[in-house]
Design a protein around this motif. Sequence first.
Motif, short mmCIF file in Angstrom:
data_model
loop_
_atom_site.label_atom_id
_atom_site.label_comp_id
_atom_site.label_asym_id
_atom_site.label_seq_id
_atom_site.Cartn_x
_atom_site.Cartn_y
_atom_site.Cartn_z
N MET A 114 0.83 -1.21 0.00
CA MET A 114 0.00 0.00 0.00
C MET A 114 0.86 1.26 0.00
SD MET A 114 -3.05 1.25 -0.15
CE MET A 114 -4.42 0.31 0.55
N MET A 115 1.96 1.22 0.77
CA MET A 115 2.84 2.40 0.82
C MET A 115 3.40 2.68 -0.57
SD MET A 115 5.96 3.17 3.45
CE MET A 115 6.78 1.60 3.23
N SER A 116 3.79 1.63 -1.30
CA SER A 116 4.34 1.81 -2.64
C SER A 116 3.28 2.36 -3.59
CB SER A 116 4.85 0.47 -3.20
OG SER A 116 5.88 0.01 -2.39
N TYR A 117 2.06 1.89 -3.45
CA TYR A 117 0.99 2.38 -4.32
C TYR A 117 0.72 3.86 -4.05
CZ TYR A 117 -3.32 2.32 -7.06
OH TYR A 117 -4.30 2.58 -7.99
N ALA A 118 0.68 4.23 -2.76
CA ALA A 118 0.42 5.63 -2.40
C ALA A 118 1.51 6.54 -2.96
CB ALA A 118 0.31 5.78 -0.88
N VAL A 119 2.78 6.17 -2.74
CA VAL A 119 3.88 7.05 -3.14
C VAL A 119 4.16 6.93 -4.65
CG1 VAL A 119 6.33 7.62 -2.79
CG2 VAL A 119 4.93 6.88 -0.84
N GLY A 120 4.30 5.70 -5.11
CA GLY A 120 4.75 5.49 -6.49
C GLY A 120 3.68 5.76 -7.52
N GLN A 141 -11.13 -0.77 -2.72
CA GLN A 141 -11.26 -2.23 -2.79
C GLN A 141 -10.21 -2.92 -1.92
OE1 GLN A 141 -11.80 -3.56 -6.99
NE2 GLN A 141 -12.15 -1.38 -7.35
N LEU A 142 -8.99 -2.36 -1.88
CA LEU A 142 -7.93 -2.98 -1.08
C LEU A 142 -8.24 -2.85 0.41
CD1 LEU A 142 -4.79 -1.74 -3.06
CD2 LEU A 142 -5.86 -4.00 -3.15
N LEU A 143 -8.84 -1.72 0.80
CA LEU A 143 -9.15 -1.52 2.23
C LEU A 143 -10.23 -2.46 2.72
CD1 LEU A 143 -9.10 2.39 2.63
CD2 LEU A 143 -7.47 0.75 3.59
N ASP A 144 -10.91 -3.08 1.78
CA ASP A 144 -11.97 -4.03 2.11
C ASP A 144 -11.48 -5.16 3.01
OD1 ASP A 144 -14.50 -4.85 1.93
OD2 ASP A 144 -14.29 -5.96 0.06
N ARG A 145 -10.13 -5.39 2.94
CA ARG A 145 -9.59 -6.50 3.72
C ARG A 145 -9.68 -6.25 5.22
NH1 ARG A 145 -4.81 -6.95 -0.33
NH2 ARG A 145 -4.02 -5.23 0.88
N ASN A 146 -9.73 -4.98 5.61
CA ASN A 146 -9.76 -4.65 7.04
C ASN A 146 -10.70 -3.49 7.28
OD1 ASN A 146 -7.93 -6.14 8.70
ND2 ASN A 146 -6.28 -5.32 7.45
N ASP A 147 -11.30 -3.45 8.45
CA ASP A 147 -12.01 -2.24 8.85
C ASP A 147 -10.96 -1.36 9.50
OD1 ASP A 147 -14.46 -2.97 8.10
OD2 ASP A 147 -15.08 -3.73 10.06
N GLY A 148 -10.82 -0.16 9.06
CA GLY A 148 -9.91 0.73 9.76
C GLY A 148 -8.59 0.88 9.06
N TYR A 149 -7.50 0.47 9.69
CA TYR A 149 -6.17 0.69 9.12
C TYR A 149 -5.89 -0.27 7.97
CZ TYR A 149 -5.49 3.70 13.15
OH TYR A 149 -5.62 4.70 14.07
N VAL A 150 -4.83 0.02 7.23
CA VAL A 150 -4.47 -0.81 6.07
C VAL A 150 -4.16 -2.23 6.52
CG1 VAL A 150 -2.76 -1.12 4.24
CG2 VAL A 150 -3.61 1.18 4.78
N CYS A 151 -3.36 -2.36 7.58
CA CYS A 151 -3.08 -3.66 8.18
C CYS A 151 -3.92 -3.73 9.46
CB CYS A 151 -1.59 -3.81 8.46
SG CYS A 151 -0.59 -3.64 6.95
N SER A 152 -3.69 -4.72 10.29
CA SER A 152 -4.58 -4.82 11.45
C SER A 152 -4.38 -3.67 12.45
CB SER A 152 -4.43 -6.18 12.13
OG SER A 152 -3.09 -6.46 12.30
N ILE A 208 -11.23 16.62 -4.23
CA ILE A 208 -11.43 15.37 -4.97
C ILE A 208 -12.12 14.41 -3.99
CG2 ILE A 208 -10.31 13.39 -6.09
CD1 ILE A 208 -8.07 15.33 -6.94
N PRO A 209 -13.37 14.01 -4.30
CA PRO A 209 -14.10 13.18 -3.34
C PRO A 209 -13.42 11.83 -3.11
CG PRO A 209 -15.45 13.66 -5.30
CD PRO A 209 -14.11 14.26 -5.54
N LEU A 210 -13.42 11.40 -1.86
CA LEU A 210 -12.85 10.09 -1.53
C LEU A 210 -13.99 9.08 -1.41
CD1 LEU A 210 -10.34 11.18 1.28
CD2 LEU A 210 -9.75 10.39 -1.03
N PRO A 211 -13.83 7.87 -1.96
CA PRO A 211 -14.85 6.84 -1.74
C PRO A 211 -15.05 6.61 -0.24
CG PRO A 211 -13.19 6.09 -3.31
CD PRO A 211 -12.69 7.37 -2.74
N GLU A 212 -16.23 6.11 0.10
CA GLU A 212 -16.63 6.01 1.51
C GLU A 212 -15.59 5.32 2.41
OE1 GLU A 212 -20.59 4.43 1.78
OE2 GLU A 212 -20.33 4.02 3.92
N ARG A 213 -15.08 4.19 1.93
CA ARG A 213 -14.14 3.43 2.77
C ARG A 213 -12.82 4.20 2.95
NH1 ARG A 213 -14.59 -1.41 -0.06
NH2 ARG A 213 -16.60 -1.90 0.86
#
Length: 207
Positions: free
Chosen positions: A96-102, A145-156, A177-182
């Motif tokens: 996730m960090m790589s996706y955000a930055v890169g 869609q990736l955040l779907d794996r957890n409620d809240g933070y990216v990892c547990s 720029i609107p952010l999707p709900e999750r």
Amino acid sequence: MLTFYMTPGSCTTGIHILLEEVDELFAVELVNLLEGDNRSDTYLALNPKGTIPMLKLEDGSVLTEFQAIACWLAWQHARLKLIPSDALGAARAIEMMSYAVGTIHLQAFARIFTPEKFAADANDIEAVKKEGRRRVAECFDVVSQLLDRNDGYVCSEFSVADAALFYVEFWADRSDIPLPERVRAHYNLMLTRPKVRQVLMEEGYRL
Ligand SMILES: N[C@@H](CCC(=O)N[C@@H](CS)C(=O)NCC(=O)O)C(=O)O
């Protein structure tokens, strides 16, 4: 003591959050990108890439690249588990960090903030900015869609990935720029963290 080279409101906000979360003592050097501080001979002698964030370590050497600095801080403070201790958890945080930055920062927001770097000529500037906004929206759909794996933070639990994701969410918020709900829920969760609020206030934002 560490010296942190930063610009308020830039990608360095993510590292600033991590420095505060780990309770590091650090000095700040403000880098004025508009004035070209990062292209000065002094800066380039430290970091030939001319980029921020940059961290000067206690031995005088410098560390660059968001992910490298974030991982170093996490490993220096291993008990805080800013990178999950299991292999898959650690890989997810870096993913996730790589996706955000890169991708979200360097392929999407960069088109909005520095369109001249992507435009063949001045006539293309508006089209490049528009494409940047399209890419940002597309990227946040992916994040949702990736955040779907957890409620809240990216990892547990809170990790380096959240600090990286937060700074691009913050840019989206400031750019209308609107952010999707999750994704918005993740952003709001981050805004409940005292250190995140402290950093935004220190960088001159009112909450
Ligand atoms: N790959 C670098 C990119 C960071 C980056 O592009 N930072 C921007 C500011 S948000 C910057 O240094 N811009 C100045 C330049 O590239 O000349 C990293 O991960 O640290």
